[in-house]
Write a protein that holds these residues in place. Structure first.
Motif, mmCIF file in Angstrom:
data_model
loop_
_atom_site.group_PDB
_atom_site.id
_atom_site.type_symbol
_atom_site.label_atom_id
_atom_site.label_comp_id
_atom_site.label_asym_id
_atom_site.label_seq_id
_atom_site.Cartn_x
_atom_site.Cartn_y
_atom_site.Cartn_z
ATOM 1 N N PHE A 130 0.661 -1.195 -0.004
ATOM 2 C CA PHE A 130 0.139 0.103 -0.018
ATOM 3 C C PHE A 130 0.861 1.231 0.140
ATOM 4 O O PHE A 130 2.038 1.155 0.036
ATOM 5 N N THR A 178 -9.283 5.138 -9.456
ATOM 6 C CA THR A 178 -10.729 5.084 -8.552
ATOM 7 C C THR A 178 -10.094 3.943 -7.668
ATOM 8 O O THR A 178 -9.575 2.923 -8.317
ATOM 9 N N PRO A 179 -9.801 4.121 -6.406
ATOM 10 C CA PRO A 179 -9.625 2.997 -5.589
ATOM 11 C C PRO A 179 -10.584 2.028 -5.689
ATOM 12 O O PRO A 179 -12.014 2.251 -5.589
ATOM 13 N N SER A 184 -9.778 -0.954 -0.664
ATOM 14 C CA SER A 184 -9.246 -0.143 0.430
ATOM 15 C C SER A 184 -9.460 -0.763 1.786
ATOM 16 O O SER A 184 -10.526 -1.301 2.035
ATOM 17 N N LYS A 210 -7.449 4.815 5.414
ATOM 18 C CA LYS A 210 -7.899 3.703 4.722
ATOM 19 C C LYS A 210 -6.538 3.598 3.601
ATOM 20 O O LYS A 210 -6.262 4.543 2.892
ATOM 21 N N GLN A 211 -5.981 2.485 3.194
ATOM 22 C CA GLN A 211 -5.069 2.226 2.145
ATOM 23 C C GLN A 211 -5.501 1.538 1.042
ATOM 24 O O GLN A 211 -6.256 0.648 1.148
ATOM 25 N N HIS A 212 -5.224 1.983 0.020
ATOM 26 C CA HIS A 212 -5.758 1.523 -1.174
ATOM 27 C C HIS A 212 -4.472 0.481 -1.946
ATOM 28 O O HIS A 212 -3.360 0.613 -2.211
ATOM 29 N N TRP A 246 -6.619 -0.582 -7.595
ATOM 30 C CA TRP A 246 -7.290 0.694 -8.104
ATOM 31 C C TRP A 246 -7.311 0.476 -9.767
ATOM 32 O O TRP A 246 -6.572 -0.329 -10.248
#
Length: 304
Positions: free
Chosen positions: A175, A187-188, A191, A221-223, A226
């Motif tokens: 991430f 766009t994630p 997440s 929040k970590q993506h 994507w």
């Protein structure tokens, strides 16, 4: 005569149908890591089988194993290129003139999708291109690669999420990618809040820095997956999971990636997503020999 005309008509329709299919070029990297990890060859063949199972009417898949690179003629036909391999300086896309070949296809609108370590080019070579082609990439001294349990409970209203139900897996979910400025047309898709344990390692090229540590501390929040669109209509997708081969047995994770392949190829993603089933035999098919299983240690890349 009527039978002959009917046969010709059916043959013509079949030819048209084949011509309408999107060509997906899938590239598997060479073996690395231990048994059940970084199974690039087995993973690509499994995803190929599942995509043909659930969307074979839309796609024609050409695949390459052990780091073999497709011909320029094949790349010119591709609606999307999928790479599942090790990254960094040994990324197959960074060898020779491969980056230039890909750039030519991206400029005509070809899709680009990378899985796990393949989301990481180098800063000097490929970083700019990967961010352009798929909206973001792993960048050393910025992004991190811890193993953790990630739970995905919400998805954006995006075709890639079609039919995907909440799921979670333990994986090496990278991430803190280096994304386009302002997340422009990014766009994630997946997440999650990373636990504090993901920052247990000291700062390093892949393990942390003050910025990402602050982000984790603040429970942002970590993506980890994507989608991106770019000028000219091309599409890209990055997916950081896939360290463990067994993760592909998870129906939701597998469906999401299959959906993404269709989306990057600008094919139609079914309303309920790409349906596929895998058996135990499917999961053990095509696994690479690893250390202790007959493959000399020197032929296996040391764990990054």
């Amino acid at each position: 005569m009527k039978f002959l005309l009917l046969s010709l008509a059916l043959a013509f329709a079949a030819t048209l149908s084949a011509a309408d299919k999107k060509v997906i070029v899938m590239i598997a990297g060479k073996p690395s890591h231990g048994p059940g990890q970084h199974e690039h060859n087995a993973g690509i063949q499994l995803l190929k089988k599942c995509l043909e199972q659930g969307a074979g009417d839309q796609v024609e898949i050409k695949h390459h194993l052990n780091g073999e690179w497709p011909s320029a003629e094949e790349l010119a036909q591709a609606a999307s290129v999928v790479i599942y391999s090790d990254g960094g300086p040994k990324h197959p896309a960074l060898e020779g003139d491969h980056l230039q070949q890909l750039d030519k296809e991206m400029k005509r609108g070809c899709g680009f999708l990378t899985l796990h370590y393949a989301v990481e080019p180098t800063i000097e070579l490929g970083g700019k291109e990967f961010i352009d082609w798929m909206g973001g990439c792993f960048e050393i001294n910025w992004s991190v690669n811890p193993h953790w349990d990630a739970s995905f409970t919400e998805f954006p209203p995006h075709p890639i999420a079609s039919g995907v139900k909440p799921f979670g897996t333990n994986d090496e979910w990278y991430f803190y990618m280096r994304f386009r400025k302002g997340m422009d047309r990014v766009t994630p898709i997946l997440s999650a809040v990373a636990p504090d344990s993901t920052m247990d390692r000291p700062d390093g090229h892949h393990s942390g820095n003050a910025t990402v540590r602050e982000s984790v501390k603040n429970k942002e929040k970590q993506h980890v997956a994507w989608a991106a669109e770019r000028d000219g209509g091309g599409r890209g997708f990055g997916f950081t999971g896939g360290h463990f081969h067994q993760s592909w047995a998870n129906n939701e994770q597998r469906k999401l990636v299959l959906n993404a392949i269709l989306w990057t190829a600008q094919a139609d993603v079914p309303e309920q997503g790409v349906e596929s089933t895998v058996t135990e035999a499917d999961m053990t098919a095509n696994l690479d020999l690893k250390p202790g299983q007959g493959l000399p240690e020197k032929e296996v890349k040391k764990k990054k």
